[in-house]
Design a protein around this motif. Structure first.
Motif, PDB file in Angstrom:
ATOM      1  N   GLY A   1      31.178   6.289 -79.320  1.00  0.00           N
ATOM      2  CA  GLY A   1      30.015   5.439 -79.563  1.00  0.00           C
ATOM      3  C   GLY A   1      28.988   6.011 -80.518  1.00  0.00           C
ATOM      4  N   MET A   2      29.318   7.084 -81.212  1.00  0.00           N
ATOM      5  CA  MET A   2      28.357   7.716 -82.115  1.00  0.00           C
ATOM      6  C   MET A   2      28.821   7.521 -83.563  1.00  0.00           C
ATOM      7  SD  MET A   2      26.212   9.068 -79.982  1.00  0.00           S
ATOM      8  CE  MET A   2      25.308  10.359 -80.781  1.00  0.00           C
ATOM      9  N   ILE A   3      27.927   6.952 -84.378  1.00  0.00           N
ATOM     10  CA  ILE A   3      28.198   6.836 -85.807  1.00  0.00           C
ATOM     11  C   ILE A   3      26.949   7.287 -86.558  1.00  0.00           C
ATOM     12  CG2 ILE A   3      29.839   4.941 -85.538  1.00  0.00           C
ATOM     13  CD1 ILE A   3      27.640   3.074 -86.620  1.00  0.00           C
ATOM     14  N   PRO A   4      27.111   7.724 -87.799  1.00  0.00           N
ATOM     15  CA  PRO A   4      25.922   8.058 -88.585  1.00  0.00           C
ATOM     16  C   PRO A   4      25.040   6.821 -88.758  1.00  0.00           C
ATOM     17  CG  PRO A   4      27.883   8.963 -89.594  1.00  0.00           C
ATOM     18  CD  PRO A   4      28.347   8.049 -88.499  1.00  0.00           C
ATOM     19  N   LEU A   5      23.756   7.000 -88.698  1.00  0.00           N
ATOM     20  CA  LEU A   5      22.802   5.902 -88.754  1.00  0.00           C
ATOM     21  C   LEU A   5      22.548   5.473 -90.198  1.00  0.00           C
ATOM     22  CD1 LEU A   5      20.794   4.171 -87.110  1.00  0.00           C
ATOM     23  CD2 LEU A   5      19.121   5.980 -87.462  1.00  0.00           C
ATOM     24  N   PRO A   6      22.805   4.193 -90.517  1.00  0.00           N
ATOM     25  CA  PRO A   6      22.494   3.712 -91.874  1.00  0.00           C
ATOM     26  C   PRO A   6      21.026   3.943 -92.203  1.00  0.00           C
ATOM     27  CG  PRO A   6      23.861   2.126 -90.731  1.00  0.00           C
ATOM     28  CD  PRO A   6      23.451   3.155 -89.706  1.00  0.00           C
ATOM     29  N   GLY A   7      20.791   4.370 -93.431  1.00  0.00           N
ATOM     30  CA  GLY A   7      19.437   4.695 -93.866  1.00  0.00           C
ATOM     31  C   GLY A   7      19.136   6.176 -93.791  1.00  0.00           C
ATOM     32  N   THR A   8      20.058   6.962 -93.242  1.00  0.00           N
ATOM     33  CA  THR A   8      19.877   8.414 -93.181  1.00  0.00           C
ATOM     34  C   THR A   8      20.820   9.070 -94.186  1.00  0.00           C
ATOM     35  OG1 THR A   8      21.538   8.688 -91.423  1.00  0.00           O
ATOM     36  CG2 THR A   8      19.255   8.305 -90.734  1.00  0.00           C
ATOM     37  N   MET A   9      20.701  10.376 -94.295  1.00  0.00           N
ATOM     38  CA  MET A   9      21.575  11.144 -95.181  1.00  0.00           C
ATOM     39  C   MET A   9      22.594  11.899 -94.338  1.00  0.00           C
ATOM     40  SD  MET A   9      20.447  10.541 -98.256  1.00  0.00           S
ATOM     41  CE  MET A   9      20.897  11.841 -99.378  1.00  0.00           C
ATOM     42  N   GLN A  10      23.826  11.939 -94.803  1.00  0.00           N
ATOM     43  CA  GLN A  10      24.873  12.706 -94.142  1.00  0.00           C
ATOM     44  C   GLN A  10      25.526  13.588 -95.206  1.00  0.00           C
ATOM     45  OE1 GLN A  10      28.518  10.711 -93.092  1.00  0.00           O
ATOM     46  NE2 GLN A  10      28.677  11.850 -91.185  1.00  0.00           N
ATOM     47  N   GLY A  11      25.265  14.866 -95.140  1.00  0.00           N
ATOM     48  CA  GLY A  11      25.817  15.788 -96.129  1.00  0.00           C
ATOM     49  C   GLY A  11      25.395  15.430 -97.550  1.00  0.00           C
ATOM     50  N   GLY A  12      24.149  14.989 -97.722  1.00  0.00           N
ATOM     51  CA  GLY A  12      23.654  14.618 -99.045  1.00  0.00           C
ATOM     52  C   GLY A  12      24.060  13.220 -99.482  1.00  0.00           C
ATOM     53  N   PHE A  13      24.754  12.479 -98.625  1.00  0.00           N
ATOM     54  CA  PHE A  13      25.220  11.126 -98.954  1.00  0.00           C
ATOM     55  C   PHE A  13      24.393  10.110 -98.176  1.00  0.00           C
ATOM     56  CE2 PHE A  13      27.838   7.380 -98.221  1.00  0.00           C
ATOM     57  CZ  PHE A  13      28.286   7.105 -99.503  1.00  0.00           C
TER      58      PHE A  13
ATOM     59  N   VAL B   1      30.075   0.635 -92.115  1.00  0.00           N
ATOM     60  CA  VAL B   1      29.050   1.638 -92.371  1.00  0.00           C
ATOM     61  C   VAL B   1      29.702   2.693 -93.257  1.00  0.00           C
ATOM     62  CG1 VAL B   1      27.530   3.372 -91.353  1.00  0.00           C
ATOM     63  CG2 VAL B   1      27.928   1.209 -90.150  1.00  0.00           C
ATOM     64  N   ILE B   2      29.199   2.838 -94.464  1.00  0.00           N
ATOM     65  CA  ILE B   2      29.758   3.790 -95.422  1.00  0.00           C
ATOM     66  C   ILE B   2      29.114   5.150 -95.158  1.00  0.00           C
ATOM     67  CG2 ILE B   2      30.170   4.299 -97.859  1.00  0.00           C
ATOM     68  CD1 ILE B   2      31.421   1.658 -96.859  1.00  0.00           C
ATOM     69  N   THR B   3      29.960   6.168 -94.988  1.00  0.00           N
ATOM     70  CA  THR B   3      29.480   7.516 -94.673  1.00  0.00           C
ATOM     71  C   THR B   3      29.993   8.515 -95.705  1.00  0.00           C
ATOM     72  OG1 THR B   3      31.393   8.048 -93.278  1.00  0.00           O
ATOM     73  CG2 THR B   3      29.519   6.955 -92.210  1.00  0.00           C
ATOM     74  N   HIS B   4      29.638   9.756 -95.517  1.00  0.00           N
ATOM     75  CA  HIS B   4      30.052  10.828 -96.419  1.00  0.00           C
ATOM     76  C   HIS B   4      31.576  10.934 -96.511  1.00  0.00           C
ATOM     77  CE1 HIS B   4      30.797  15.065 -97.586  1.00  0.00           C
ATOM     78  NE2 HIS B   4      29.749  14.855 -98.374  1.00  0.00           N
ATOM     79  N   GLY B   5      32.257  10.803 -95.389  1.00  0.00           N
ATOM     80  CA  GLY B   5      33.709  11.005 -95.373  1.00  0.00           C
ATOM     81  C   GLY B   5      34.547   9.749 -95.394  1.00  0.00           C
ATOM     82  N   GLY B   6      33.906   8.588 -95.439  1.00  0.00           N
ATOM     83  CA  GLY B   6      34.670   7.352 -95.423  1.00  0.00           C
ATOM     84  C   GLY B   6      33.844   6.190 -94.928  1.00  0.00           C
ATOM     85  N   THR B   7      34.340   5.536 -93.886  1.00  0.00           N
ATOM     86  CA  THR B   7      33.652   4.368 -93.367  1.00  0.00           C
ATOM     87  C   THR B   7      33.929   4.188 -91.883  1.00  0.00           C
ATOM     88  OG1 THR B   7      33.322   1.986 -93.696  1.00  0.00           O
ATOM     89  CG2 THR B   7      35.539   2.812 -93.987  1.00  0.00           C
ATOM     90  N   HIS B   8      33.011   3.531 -91.208  1.00  0.00           N
ATOM     91  CA  HIS B   8      33.203   3.096 -89.834  1.00  0.00           C
ATOM     92  C   HIS B   8      33.245   1.575 -89.878  1.00  0.00           C
ATOM     93  CE1 HIS B   8      32.451   6.839 -87.470  1.00  0.00           C
ATOM     94  NE2 HIS B   8      31.911   7.197 -88.621  1.00  0.00           N
ATOM     95  N   ILE B   9      34.348   0.997 -89.445  1.00  0.00           N
ATOM     96  CA  ILE B   9      34.483  -0.448 -89.366  1.00  0.00           C
ATOM     97  C   ILE B   9      34.135  -0.858 -87.939  1.00  0.00           C
ATOM     98  CG2 ILE B   9      36.043  -2.415 -89.591  1.00  0.00           C
ATOM     99  CD1 ILE B   9      35.526  -0.965 -92.263  1.00  0.00           C
ATOM    100  N   LEU B  10      33.118  -1.686 -87.797  1.00  0.00           N
ATOM    101  CA  LEU B  10      32.645  -2.108 -86.483  1.00  0.00           C
ATOM    102  C   LEU B  10      33.030  -3.558 -86.237  1.00  0.00           C
ATOM    103  CD1 LEU B  10      29.047  -0.600 -86.725  1.00  0.00           C
ATOM    104  CD2 LEU B  10      31.057   0.426 -85.666  1.00  0.00           C
ATOM    105  N   LEU B  11      33.705  -3.810 -85.127  1.00  0.00           N
ATOM    106  CA  LEU B  11      34.042  -5.168 -84.710  1.00  0.00           C
ATOM    107  C   LEU B  11      33.317  -5.445 -83.399  1.00  0.00           C
ATOM    108  CD1 LEU B  11      37.919  -5.226 -85.205  1.00  0.00           C
ATOM    109  CD2 LEU B  11      36.150  -5.879 -86.828  1.00  0.00           C
TER     110      LEU B  11
END
Length: 150
Positions: free
Chosen positions: A132-144, A83-93
């Motif tokens: 267990g909390m990550i930014p939700l894909p399809g939303t905006m995080q800090g304009g990203f 999941v690509i976010t404003h500050g980097g990425t969350h790798i989910l396994l």
């Protein structure tokens, strides 16, 4: 709420009239509730590696490099996403389906150390996100725009 009630009753029984702390907790009940929801789960289905990158690296390329490096280190882990976010990425396994892949030699902590050493020059930090909390894909995080790559 039971803990707050216990504190108030304890103060009332002992004759101690200072219940300011308990009243503060009552005023912040919504915050306590959100914390409990965030930190409570019956089972964890995904292991989340939170990768914060330095400004000069492309987030999507680094996420793909991390996914490739996981395959090189651990063999083919079937269910993994980034999941690509404003500050980097969350790798989910996926924890459940990959359970047989984990062992004493290869487990989430050993993989974390391996990723930290492999990407030390490209990242600010890599940690296992346990809440267990990550930014939700399809939303905006800090304009990203937060989005998946697989």
């Amino acid at each position: 709420m039971a803990e707050i009630d216990r504190e108030i009753m304890s103060h009332a029984i002992t004759g101690h009239n200072d219940i300011a702390h308990a009243l503060g907790n009552i005023r912040n009940l919504h915050g306590l509730w959100y914390t409990i929801i965030q930190n409570t789960y019956s089972r964890k289905l995904w292991i989340d590696y939170d990768v914060d990158i330095t400004e000069e690296y492309d987030k999507e390329k680094l996420a793909k490099d991390v996914l490739d490096e996981i395959d090189a280190f651990a063999g083919k882990i079937v269910k993994k996403h980034a999941v690509i976010t404003h500050g980097g990425t969350h790798i989910l396994l996926a924890a459940a389906n990959n359970g047989t892949a984990f062992s004493k030699e290869f487990n989430p902590e050993t993989l974390l150390k391996y990723l930290q050493s492999s990407f030390d020059d490209k990242t600010k930090e890599i940690i296992i996100n346990r809440n267990g909390m990550i930014p939700l894909p399809g939303t905006m995080q800090g304009g990203f725009p937060v989005h998946f790559i697989c």
